[in-house]
Design a protein around this motif. Structure first.
Motif, PDB file in Angstrom:
ATOM      1  N   THR A 295      44.437 -10.861  26.257  1.00 47.74           N
ATOM      2  CA  THR A 295      43.598  -9.886  25.559  1.00 47.74           C
ATOM      3  C   THR A 295      44.195  -8.490  25.665  1.00 47.74           C
ATOM      4  O   THR A 295      44.615  -8.076  26.741  1.00 47.74           O
ATOM      5  CB  THR A 295      42.179  -9.881  26.152  1.00 47.74           C
ATOM      6  OG1 THR A 295      41.603 -11.188  26.031  1.00 47.74           O
ATOM      7  CG2 THR A 295      41.289  -8.873  25.426  1.00 47.74           C
ATOM      8  N   SER A 296      44.238  -7.776  24.557  1.00 50.08           N
ATOM      9  CA  SER A 296      44.661  -6.381  24.529  1.00 50.08           C
ATOM     10  C   SER A 296      43.442  -5.493  24.305  1.00 50.08           C
ATOM     11  O   SER A 296      42.545  -5.842  23.526  1.00 50.08           O
ATOM     12  CB  SER A 296      45.674  -6.127  23.410  1.00 50.08           C
ATOM     13  OG  SER A 296      46.886  -6.807  23.638  1.00 50.08           O
ATOM     14  N   THR A 297      43.411  -4.347  24.980  1.00 49.53           N
ATOM     15  CA  THR A 297      42.364  -3.363  24.724  1.00 49.53           C
ATOM     16  C   THR A 297      42.747  -2.556  23.494  1.00 49.53           C
ATOM     17  O   THR A 297      43.858  -2.049  23.391  1.00 49.53           O
ATOM     18  CB  THR A 297      42.180  -2.430  25.931  1.00 49.53           C
ATOM     19  OG1 THR A 297      41.846  -3.222  27.081  1.00 49.53           O
ATOM     20  CG2 THR A 297      41.061  -1.426  25.679  1.00 49.53           C
TER      21      THR A 297
ATOM     22  N   THR B  64      38.464  -5.170  21.790  1.00 47.80           N
ATOM     23  CA  THR B  64      39.498  -6.086  22.265  1.00 47.80           C
ATOM     24  C   THR B  64      40.111  -6.866  21.108  1.00 47.80           C
ATOM     25  O   THR B  64      39.478  -7.070  20.067  1.00 47.80           O
ATOM     26  CB  THR B  64      38.925  -7.107  23.275  1.00 47.80           C
ATOM     27  OG1 THR B  64      37.872  -7.856  22.640  1.00 47.80           O
ATOM     28  CG2 THR B  64      38.400  -6.408  24.516  1.00 47.80           C
TER      29      THR B  64
ATOM     30  N   ASP C  10      41.870 -10.579  20.996  1.00 45.67           N
ATOM     31  CA  ASP C  10      42.332 -11.823  21.609  1.00 45.67           C
ATOM     32  C   ASP C  10      43.586 -12.223  20.835  1.00 45.67           C
ATOM     33  O   ASP C  10      43.515 -12.632  19.681  1.00 45.67           O
ATOM     34  CB  ASP C  10      41.248 -12.890  21.507  1.00 45.67           C
ATOM     35  CG  ASP C  10      41.601 -14.163  22.258  1.00 45.67           C
ATOM     36  OD1 ASP C  10      42.786 -14.328  22.633  1.00 45.67           O
ATOM     37  OD2 ASP C  10      40.707 -14.994  22.464  1.00 45.67           O
ATOM     38  N   ARG C  11      44.752 -12.038  21.474  1.00 48.08           N
ATOM     39  CA  ARG C  11      46.008 -12.128  20.734  1.00 48.08           C
ATOM     40  C   ARG C  11      46.235 -13.487  20.098  1.00 48.08           C
ATOM     41  O   ARG C  11      46.971 -13.596  19.103  1.00 48.08           O
ATOM     42  CB  ARG C  11      47.167 -11.760  21.683  1.00 48.08           C
ATOM     43  CG  ARG C  11      47.127 -10.287  22.116  1.00 48.08           C
ATOM     44  CD  ARG C  11      48.379  -9.900  22.858  1.00 48.08           C
ATOM     45  NE  ARG C  11      48.523 -10.566  24.134  1.00 48.08           N
ATOM     46  CZ  ARG C  11      48.081 -10.094  25.298  1.00 48.08           C
ATOM     47  NH1 ARG C  11      47.432  -8.930  25.337  1.00 48.08           N
ATOM     48  NH2 ARG C  11      48.266 -10.764  26.412  1.00 48.08           N
TER      49      ARG C  11
ATOM     50  N   THR D  63      41.410 -12.761  17.385  1.00 50.55           N
ATOM     51  CA  THR D  63      40.022 -12.343  17.195  1.00 50.55           C
ATOM     52  C   THR D  63      39.873 -10.869  17.564  1.00 50.55           C
ATOM     53  O   THR D  63      40.234 -10.461  18.670  1.00 50.55           O
ATOM     54  CB  THR D  63      39.072 -13.193  18.050  1.00 50.55           C
ATOM     55  OG1 THR D  63      39.257 -14.571  17.717  1.00 50.55           O
ATOM     56  CG2 THR D  63      37.622 -12.806  17.802  1.00 50.55           C
TER      57      THR D  63
ATOM     58  N   GLU E 213      33.572  -9.985  16.389  1.00 55.84           N
ATOM     59  CA  GLU E 213      34.226 -11.300  16.338  1.00 55.84           C
ATOM     60  C   GLU E 213      34.953 -11.511  15.014  1.00 55.84           C
ATOM     61  O   GLU E 213      34.775 -12.519  14.333  1.00 55.84           O
ATOM     62  CB  GLU E 213      33.202 -12.407  16.579  1.00 55.84           C
ATOM     63  CG  GLU E 213      32.585 -12.350  17.973  1.00 55.84           C
ATOM     64  CD  GLU E 213      31.557 -13.445  18.205  1.00 55.84           C
ATOM     65  OE1 GLU E 213      31.186 -14.135  17.231  1.00 55.84           O
ATOM     66  OE2 GLU E 213      31.131 -13.600  19.359  1.00 55.84           O
TER      67      GLU E 213
END
Length: 287
Positions: free
Chosen positions: A43-45, A69, A71-72, A76, A85
């Motif tokens: 996960t990236s911020t 965030t 989700d790489r 998402t 989402e």
């Protein structure tokens, strides 16, 4: 991508230990930022800086910066107040469970850019569309504190609606321009200069936005609201656009990615709002 950052003070050059901990006042940790397009699981911020809009006009009425965030894998995207989402579609857009669509910007000024950590986008919430910069936000703990000022250069788009009187809408003009964003990390301030706004009809060719404040929180965002920090000029001559009374100013942005010297990219938005729908607003990105 080649980075055009320039440094106005001598920086200490050295090897940082892989376990972290640079000396002096530079970044205090070594942290690997995944690029925006990277699909390494995790996960990236994400920070999103954009122009807010409201009924009935749908014109920009301010700016905001929100954090979420990515989700790489499976890509998402969730950003508070922007998209919930969001699932990546085959056409490269995100469709959120709240119905919001986030799509790569179609502004011509960004057509030939290739940033590693940020992406100019359009956010369509079903009522209005707004321009945003989204990207992998830098951590404030990784900002340098002994580097003097750092210049980031890039592109900007500025739009103007002036001459409205409440009964008749104003005239609209717009221009692409060149951006210089100066970060004074030691004092926690950011200055923005957008110039070469040379399209026909533009009442000025330069915009200055001074003393945006870098957040003291975990994420390296910057903002300012109020009056008196945005100015306009044509050449060396100050210009007072006919915005009417009740002018309010707002600017929001963030730093993105990072290397041992600090953030590698930056971007944001601004708006200046007067009476009767008269407004000046823009979006910018740099590396």
């Amino acid at each position: 991508m080649f980075h055009f950052k320039t440094y106005s003070a001598m920086m200490v050059i050295g090897l940082l230990a892989a376990c972290g901990g640079g000396g002096g006042g530079g970044p205090q940790t070594v942290f690997t930022y995944q690029t925006f397009e990277n699909r390494v699981p995790g996960t990236s911020t994400i920070a999103a800086a954009g122009l807010t809009r409201s009924a009935p006009s749908g014109l920009p009425d301010g700016t905001e910066v929100q954090v979420g965030t990515l989700d790489r894998e499976p890509r998402t995207l969730s950003i508070a107040g922007v998209i919930v989402e969001g699932e990546l579609q085959s056409n490269g857009t995100w469709l959120g469970s709240n119905g919001t669509i986030v799509s790569p910007s179609e502004l011509a000024v960004f057509a030939n850019t290739n940033y590693d950590f940020l992406l100019p986008v359009t956010v369509d919430d079903g009522d209005f569309e707004g321009n945003y910069i989204v990207g992998v936000v830098s951590r404030t703990q990784d900002l340098p504190t002994d580097s003097g000022t750092v210049n980031y250069t890039g592109q900007a788009r500025v739009d103007v609606i002036l001459g409205g009187d409440g009964a008749t809408p104003g005239d609209a003009f717009g221009s692409d321009g060149e951006l210089t964003l100066t970060a004074d990390f030691a004092n926690g301030l950011v200055d923005v200069v957008i110039d070469e706004l040379n399209e026909n009809g533009m009442p000025f060719d330069t915009v200055r936005i001074d003393d945006l404040v870098i957040s003291s929180g975990a994420n390296a965002t910057f903002e300012r609201t109020g009056t008196g920090f945005t100015s306009f000029a044509s050449g060396l001559t100050p210009v007072e656009p006919a915005l009417g009374p009740s002018t309010t100013e707002s600017a929001s942005g963030a730093f993105f990615g990072g290397d041992p010297n600090g953030p590698v990219e930056a971007g944001g938005v601004f708006s200046v709002n007067g009476a009767n729908g008269n407004t000046i607003f823009g979006i910018f990105a740099a590396d």
